[in-house]
Design a protein around this motif. Structure first.
Motif: not given
Lengths: 675, 254
Positions: A267, A271, A581, A584-591, A594, B58, B82, B86, B97, B99, B102, B113-114
């Motif tokens: 983790t 990124v 970025r 996007i990161m927020q939507k894929v599950g990063m707080t 983080e 959100l 979050a 996930r 969306h 990245l 990557f 990974v998260l």
């Protein structure tokens, strides 16, 4: 109406883009200001009238050229950033029906306004601050400046012409860029897909190798004379190495980390590492520039500050006594005569010669091979540039004079000597002079008062205290047989301190030297006599070192300005890049925490890498700096360490401050979307 | 058992200056059963995006509740939100969306990974999904090197890899050509047949015609809904078109 359309459009374009325009304009103003101030100081009559002012002006005129060249390169560089941002807007105008010609008109007006603002602002500030610069210069020289306020119109003219040319060239370059691109390309120039950078191992390793060689050179340097040459080589290597390392090395390093799956797919690393690859590709050159600029500032400020702070001690080293009468003779009667003249002058002034330093010596420059003193260098087959390492200065002094000066009662057998080493270390037990006897070094003398010549030549120097004067006579014969007309003289060195004002010391010095001249005129056979008055030389000393220190600060300010602007633009462009970025990161599950943590660590790495590297560069530059400062007569290692560490800390503080301010802007940009 | 329950959802935006209030959602109520494939249709400004943002946690509703498997998502703490997203929700967006820093593979791994999974486990999970989506050969490529359809497949793979309870798709076909659209929609259908619950927000009648049920939103309310029943895609397409015509001409739907 049509007439003011373009200027209006240009002005509103600049205003709307003030976030990126303002820092650029401020830097332009700063550059113009510095150019004016330095130019002002080089021609100002008030400065010229100061004691040592002319030396200072000479030093500064060199700086004026540096600023001009640097301003050109740097403004060109930052403007390319500006243009990249503006392309989208120009593309839109283009699509909405403005021809390229119309765009050029807008661009012309933009640079025109920019140029006017930069020149007016810069010259305004320059004129206002020039008095302050003059005053601080007077302070450095130990003088009081007049209250007269002057404006140098010639310098204004030069500055205007120089910067008009710079802005003109920049405009032409922007026009060229717009001209060659299509409107759609302009619209999308910012969003152009970015290829993932490939690790270029060859360049990365080359960078490491170059830095390694440069560091090795800097650390192993022994002789101050070669140091100067090596220093320039090392500087070039370091610059190349830093660029390669930041641009290729960093990417290669991240790629290496990515190959280690166990490390990469975590983790904390995932990124950060993958974004760093792109970040370093985009910013490598900029960061390397920051690093080089920072190193320059640090080296410049710390060495010049060191010289400036150590100037009084330095003066004392070069001139061990207030007054020195150096008679080039072996004949004591001549020496006595000259010294008596000097003492007479002192007596007439109602003063007393204190702290008398009197010794006879023979000084020869020679080549040293192990314990072998070789006089005739032509005999050497393998004498090369490297040979300078082995050139040393030898002084032979009778033991009786040593005992008298140092208050010792040493005795020596025939063929025994005492030795004092300056700027070198003698490792052998014996010393052999070509065509003369071998002498045993009985002991190293703990200290001795050097004469000014030894300090001035900066060569490694051995003071050899021989049993009697007869021996010196013998060596003199040998060396004059070898060197012929170029042979060295025996010296009778006589120095003393005076307890009076500096002006009176200078007066004594003047009178003494005129009396000595009269002696020489009266008697054809009278040997050459050198009389030195430390007080009279002080101004020259101060002017030289003060001038360099002053120039160091001025150029330091210019370079720091440049570094700040690069940091600022980097932060802004990073911000725009990261904006999407972040979402996007927020939507894929990063707080948010983080993301912030990850972004923070990346940005920190990116911006503090140059500072840390600059520190390492400075550390490795230290030995070579020390040697070079020796050329200027500075021998205080501790002082250099303190000054270097001090300037690094101050610089770091400054850097952190700039970082803090700009990173707030950065976070402003990346979070702007959510609101 | 219903996997998602939306009750009397209301969302009012207040403009930053002046305090003007904009009603985005007035009163939205519906449920999604496990294994269902639901499409939500509506015009621009009808509140679709707001609804999706609230479902994705959100955004927070002004009033009403969203229950995912009986759990009120508004009551989940910010710190675990979050993680919740996930573990339970998979997202597919109109503009992918992905990245760009990557490779496709790493993009798909991102949620795993998260969630602190080990690399061997991730690989094990990815292999069958990539095979099913037909992107096994593209794993080392970067987003800019592949087509829109391929990008969207990678995004679907990313949504699937965490084995979510619900897939939220926001105009998934919006940026695709017709061929890629067809293949993505049949992919969704087959995923649904395997038991995956999907909630899709869309403009496209074609996309909606693949769903099991279509909800129409107008002016912040669920205005109408259509069940597939035994209709073919073609028949459902026709029904949706008719409904939309009625909606835009202002008529009432019986």
């Amino acid at each position: 109406m049509r007439q003011i359309f373009y200027p209006k459009l240009a002005a509103s374009g600049m205003y709307k883009n003030r976030k990126i325009y303002l820092p650029y304009l401020l830097t332009c103003i700063g550059m113009v200001m510095m150019h004016y101030i330095i130019g002002f100081l080089t021609v100002n009559k008030g400065v010229a009238a100061m004691q040592g002012g002319d030396t200072m002006q000479l030093t500064l005129s060199f700086g004026s050229g540096v600023v001009a060249v640097f301003a050109m390169i740097f403004l060109f560089y930052t403007n390319s950033f500006l243009i990249r941002r503006r392309k989208k807007e120009f593309g839109l105008y283009n699509i909405l029906g403005m021809g390229k010609w119309n765009l050029f008109r807008v661009m012309f007006w933009e640079s025109f306004f920019g140029g006017i603002i930069a020149l007016l602002g810069g010259l305004g500030c320059g004129i206002l601050l020039s008095k302050a610069a003059e005053l601080s210069m007077a302070k450095v020289l130990g003088e009081t400046a007049s209250l007269h306020f002057a404006v140098e119109y010639g310098v204004i003219g030069k500055t205007v012409v120089l910067f008009a040319v710079i802005f003109g060239v920049i405009l032409l370059n922007s026009v060229r860029q717009i001209y060659v691109s299509k409107p759609v390309e302009l619209m999308h120039s910012e969003a152009a897909g970015e290829k993932p950078p490939k690790a270029n191992w060859f360049l990365a390793l080359a960078g490491v190798a170059l830095l390694g060689v440069a560091y090795y050179l800097a650390v192993t340097i022994q002789n101050p004379l070669t140091a100067m040459l090596i220093f320039f080589v090392a500087v070039v290597l370091v610059i190349l190495g830093t660029y390669l390392l930041f641009m290729a090395g960093s990417v290669a390093f991240c790629r290496l980390l990515q190959k280690r799956k166990g490390y990469y797919y975590r983790t904390n690393h995932f990124v950060s590492v993958s974004s760093m690859v792109f970040r370093m590709k985009r910013n490598g050159a900029g960061l390397a520039s920051i690093c080089i600029l920072s190193t320059m500032v640090l080296v410049m400020i710390s060495s010049t500050a060191c010289l400036f702070i150590g100037k009084e001690e330095n003066l004392r080293n070069r001139y061990p006594r207030n007054m020195v009468i150096d008679t080039f003779t072996m004949d004591e009667t001549y020496a006595k005569k000259a010294q008596t003249e000097a003492l007479n002058v002192v007596k007439e002034h109602g003063l007393l010669a204190e702290n008398v330093l009197h010794y006879r010596y023979l000084g020869i420059g020679c080549y040293m091979e192990e314990n072998q003193v070789i006089l005739d260098i032509d005999k050497l087959e393998s004498f090369s540039m490297n040979g300078y390492e082995n050139v040393i200065q030898l002084y032979f002094i009778p033991l009786s004079d040593y005992n008298q000066i140092m208050g010792k009662e040493e005795t020596l057998e025939p063929n025994q000597v005492l030795m004092y080493c300056a700027r070198t270390d003698y490792q052998y037990d014996t010393i052999n002079i070509e065509g003369c006897t071998t002498m045993n070094v009985r002991e190293k003398a703990p200290e001795f008062i050097e004469n000014g010549d030894g300090v001035a030549t900066v060569l490694p120097t051995l003071y050899v205290f021989v049993p009697d004067f007869e021996m010196i006579r013998q060596i003199f014969e040998i060396q004059s047989a070898v060197y012929g007309d170029n042979s060295s003289f025996c010296h009778d060195y006589f120095g003393f301190d005076l307890n009076c004002s500096e002006e009176e010391k200078i007066q004594v010095g003047r009178e003494t030297s005129s009396r000595l001249q009269r002696l020489a005129a009266e008697d054809e056979s009278f040997p050459h006599v050198n009389s030195e008055c430390a007080a009279a030389e002080r101004n020259g000393f101060y002017a030289l070192y003060g001038g360099m220190f002053f120039l160091g600060i001025l150029l330091g300010v210019v370079f720091i300005l440049a570094a700040i602007l690069i940091i600022y633009y980097k932060q802004i462009s990073e911000g725009y890049e990261d904006q999407s970025r972040f979402g996007i990161m927020q939507k894929v599950g990063m707080t948010k925490r983080e993301i912030r943590k990850s972004v923070n660590s990346q940005v920190l790495t990116v911006f503090f890498l140059p500072l840390i590297t600059a520190g390492i560069h400075l550390g490795f530059a230290f030995p070579i700096l020390l040697k070079i400062l020796m050329l200027f007569g500075l021998l205080d290692k501790m002082l250099l360490i303190q000054v270097a560490v001090g300037s690094y800390l101050i610089f770091a503080l400054f850097y952190v401050l700039v970082y803090r301010i700009t990173s707030r802007l950065y976070y402003g940009i990346i979070t702007a979307r959510e609101k | 058992m219903s996997i998602l329950e939306v009750n009397n959802l209301k969302k009012i935006y207040t403009t930053r200056f002046g305090g003007n209030q904009v009603m985005a959602l007035k009163n939205v109520t519906f449920t999604v059963e496990k294994g269902e494939y639901v499409a939500i249709m509506g015009e621009s400004g009808s509140g679709k995006s707001t609804l999706l943002n609230i479902l994705a946690a959100l955004d927070k509703p002004t009033a009403g509740t969203v229950m995912l498997e009986g759990k009120d998502i508004a009551k989940i703490k910010e710190s675990t939100l979050a993680q919740f997203r996930r573990d339970n929700l998979g997202f597919v967006f109109q503009d992918f969306h992905l990245l760009d820093t990557f490779s496709l593979e790493d993009n798909i791994y991102l949620p795993m990974v998260l969630a602190k999974n080990t690399y061997p486990k991730m690989r094990e999970r990815l292999a069958p999904i990539a095979k099913k989506l037909g992107i096994s050969d593209l794993m080392k490529k970067y987003p800019y090197e592949v087509s829109g359809g391929q990008k969207q497949r990678a995004a679907v793979a990313r949504a699937l890899i965490m084995e979510p309870k619900l897939i939220l798709a926001d105009e998934p076909t919006g940026a695709l050509d017709s061929k890629a659209t067809d293949s993505l929609l049949s992919l969704f259908s087959s995923l649904n047949e395997e038991g995956q619950t999907i909630l899709m927000v869309t403009h496209s009648v074609k996309a909606a015609s693949h769903a099991g049920r279509v909800l129409f939103i107008k002016d912040g309310e669920v205005f109408h809904q259509l069940y597939r029943g035994n209709s073919s895609n073609q028949e459902l397409y026709q029904k949706i078109s008719d409904t939309l015509t009625l909606l835009s001409t202002g008529g009432d739907v019986q």
